[in-house]
Motif scaffolding. Structure first.
Motif, PDB file in Angstrom:
ATOM      1  N   GLU A 125       0.692  -1.192  -0.093  1.00  0.00           N
ATOM      2  CA  GLU A 125       0.099   0.003   0.277  1.00  0.00           C
ATOM      3  C   GLU A 125       0.917   1.301   0.061  1.00  0.00           C
ATOM      4  OE1 GLU A 125      -0.378  -2.498   2.172  1.00  0.00           O
ATOM      5  OE2 GLU A 125      -2.461  -3.274   1.694  1.00  0.00           O
ATOM      6  N   ASN A 126       2.030   1.119   0.677  1.00  0.00           N
ATOM      7  CA  ASN A 126       2.889   2.326   0.651  1.00  0.00           C
ATOM      8  C   ASN A 126       3.614   2.467  -0.605  1.00  0.00           C
ATOM      9  OD1 ASN A 126       2.334   3.302   3.271  1.00  0.00           O
ATOM     10  ND2 ASN A 126       3.836   2.291   4.253  1.00  0.00           N
ATOM     11  N   ILE A 127       4.066   1.403  -1.151  1.00  0.00           N
ATOM     12  CA  ILE A 127       4.554   1.508  -2.478  1.00  0.00           C
ATOM     13  C   ILE A 127       3.869   2.225  -3.347  1.00  0.00           C
ATOM     14  CG2 ILE A 127       5.618   0.093  -4.455  1.00  0.00           C
ATOM     15  CD1 ILE A 127       6.775  -1.965  -2.167  1.00  0.00           C
ATOM     16  N   ILE A 128       2.495   1.461  -3.274  1.00  0.00           N
ATOM     17  CA  ILE A 128       1.448   2.185  -4.334  1.00  0.00           C
ATOM     18  C   ILE A 128       1.538   3.955  -4.182  1.00  0.00           C
ATOM     19  CG2 ILE A 128      -0.843   2.249  -5.084  1.00  0.00           C
ATOM     20  CD1 ILE A 128      -0.734  -1.063  -4.583  1.00  0.00           C
ATOM     21  N   ALA A 129       1.165   3.974  -2.907  1.00  0.00           N
ATOM     22  CA  ALA A 129       0.885   5.414  -2.654  1.00  0.00           C
ATOM     23  C   ALA A 129       2.020   6.324  -3.042  1.00  0.00           C
ATOM     24  CB  ALA A 129       0.596   5.589  -1.241  1.00  0.00           C
ATOM     25  N   SER A 130       3.220   5.668  -2.572  1.00  0.00           N
ATOM     26  CA  SER A 130       4.449   6.500  -3.251  1.00  0.00           C
ATOM     27  C   SER A 130       4.751   6.731  -4.710  1.00  0.00           C
ATOM     28  CB  SER A 130       5.633   5.696  -2.511  1.00  0.00           C
ATOM     29  OG  SER A 130       6.958   6.453  -2.774  1.00  0.00           O
ATOM     30  N   SER A 131       4.336   5.439  -5.383  1.00  0.00           N
ATOM     31  CA  SER A 131       4.428   5.533  -6.625  1.00  0.00           C
ATOM     32  C   SER A 131       3.534   6.485  -7.362  1.00  0.00           C
ATOM     33  CB  SER A 131       4.420   4.135  -7.375  1.00  0.00           C
ATOM     34  OG  SER A 131       5.456   3.299  -6.864  1.00  0.00           O
ATOM     35  N   ARG A 132       2.224   6.743  -6.849  1.00  0.00           N
ATOM     36  CA  ARG A 132       1.233   7.589  -7.235  1.00  0.00           C
ATOM     37  C   ARG A 132       1.729   8.934  -7.193  1.00  0.00           C
ATOM     38  NH1 ARG A 132      -3.258   5.684  -4.117  1.00  0.00           N
ATOM     39  NH2 ARG A 132      -3.443   4.156  -5.808  1.00  0.00           N
ATOM     40  N   ARG A 133       2.218   9.053  -5.866  1.00  0.00           N
ATOM     41  CA  ARG A 133       2.672  10.920  -5.610  1.00  0.00           C
ATOM     42  C   ARG A 133       3.669  10.834  -6.878  1.00  0.00           C
ATOM     43  NH1 ARG A 133       2.861   8.836  -0.672  1.00  0.00           N
ATOM     44  NH2 ARG A 133       5.042   8.803  -0.516  1.00  0.00           N
ATOM     45  N   ASP A 134       4.763  10.121  -6.973  1.00  0.00           N
ATOM     46  CA  ASP A 134       5.858  10.450  -7.849  1.00  0.00           C
ATOM     47  C   ASP A 134       5.122  10.561  -9.350  1.00  0.00           C
ATOM     48  OD1 ASP A 134       7.581  10.249  -5.838  1.00  0.00           O
ATOM     49  OD2 ASP A 134       8.113   8.044  -6.468  1.00  0.00           O
ATOM     50  N   PHE A 135       4.344   9.784  -9.705  1.00  0.00           N
ATOM     51  CA  PHE A 135       3.795   9.685 -11.106  1.00  0.00           C
ATOM     52  C   PHE A 135       2.692  11.023 -11.178  1.00  0.00           C
ATOM     53  CE2 PHE A 135      -0.243   9.269 -13.540  1.00  0.00           C
ATOM     54  CZ  PHE A 135       0.371   9.010 -14.915  1.00  0.00           C
ATOM     55  N   ILE A 136       1.983  11.578 -10.183  1.00  0.00           N
ATOM     56  CA  ILE A 136       1.444  12.705 -10.155  1.00  0.00           C
ATOM     57  C   ILE A 136       2.228  13.991 -10.173  1.00  0.00           C
ATOM     58  CG2 ILE A 136      -0.113  14.361  -8.635  1.00  0.00           C
ATOM     59  CD1 ILE A 136      -1.635  11.635  -7.805  1.00  0.00           C
TER      60      ILE A 136
END
Length: 114
Positions: free
Chosen positions: A75-86
């Motif tokens: 969940e944290n990896i996804i959240a971190s990746s999402r923030r980086d993508f955004i």
């Protein structure tokens, strides 16, 4: 924008608790706290002092720092990746808008300079 450390902690706590097949009540018991202590942590009603973080990590079989690492659970990896993508997408949009605005201004200025 960096994610709140508390949110990272909560997701990692849930992840490792579930990986160890522990209910909130069982983990609370294992660290010698009240029956719903972990529930309070996971619902942001409370935050543990360092001594309790050490106890939680020991019961979960991890190092305490793992509870604060944003790359520890899916969940944290996804959240971190999402923030980086955004962030990357916003930067690209900003760059393109800046170019478009500059071209529009240059065009308008050329009309008045002639």
């Amino acid at each position: 924008m960096a994610e709140a450390l508390r949110d990272i902690f909560i997701r990692n706590l849930r992840f490792y608790r579930k990986q160890n097949h522990l209910s909130q009540e069982k983990l609370s018991y294992e660290i010698d706290m009240s029956m719903n202590y972990i529930n309070q942590l996971e619902n942001k009603s409370s935050f543990p002092p360092p001594e309790i973080i050490d106890k939680i990590a020991k019961v979960l079989g991890i190092r305490p720092v793992q509870l604060f690492d944003e790359t520890e659970c899916p969940e944290n990896i996804i959240a971190s990746s999402r923030r980086d993508f955004i962030d990357e997408l916003a930067e690209e949009v900003h760059k393109r808008l800046k170019i478009d605005v500059q071209k529009s201004i240059e065009s308008a200025v050329q009309k008045y300079v002639r």
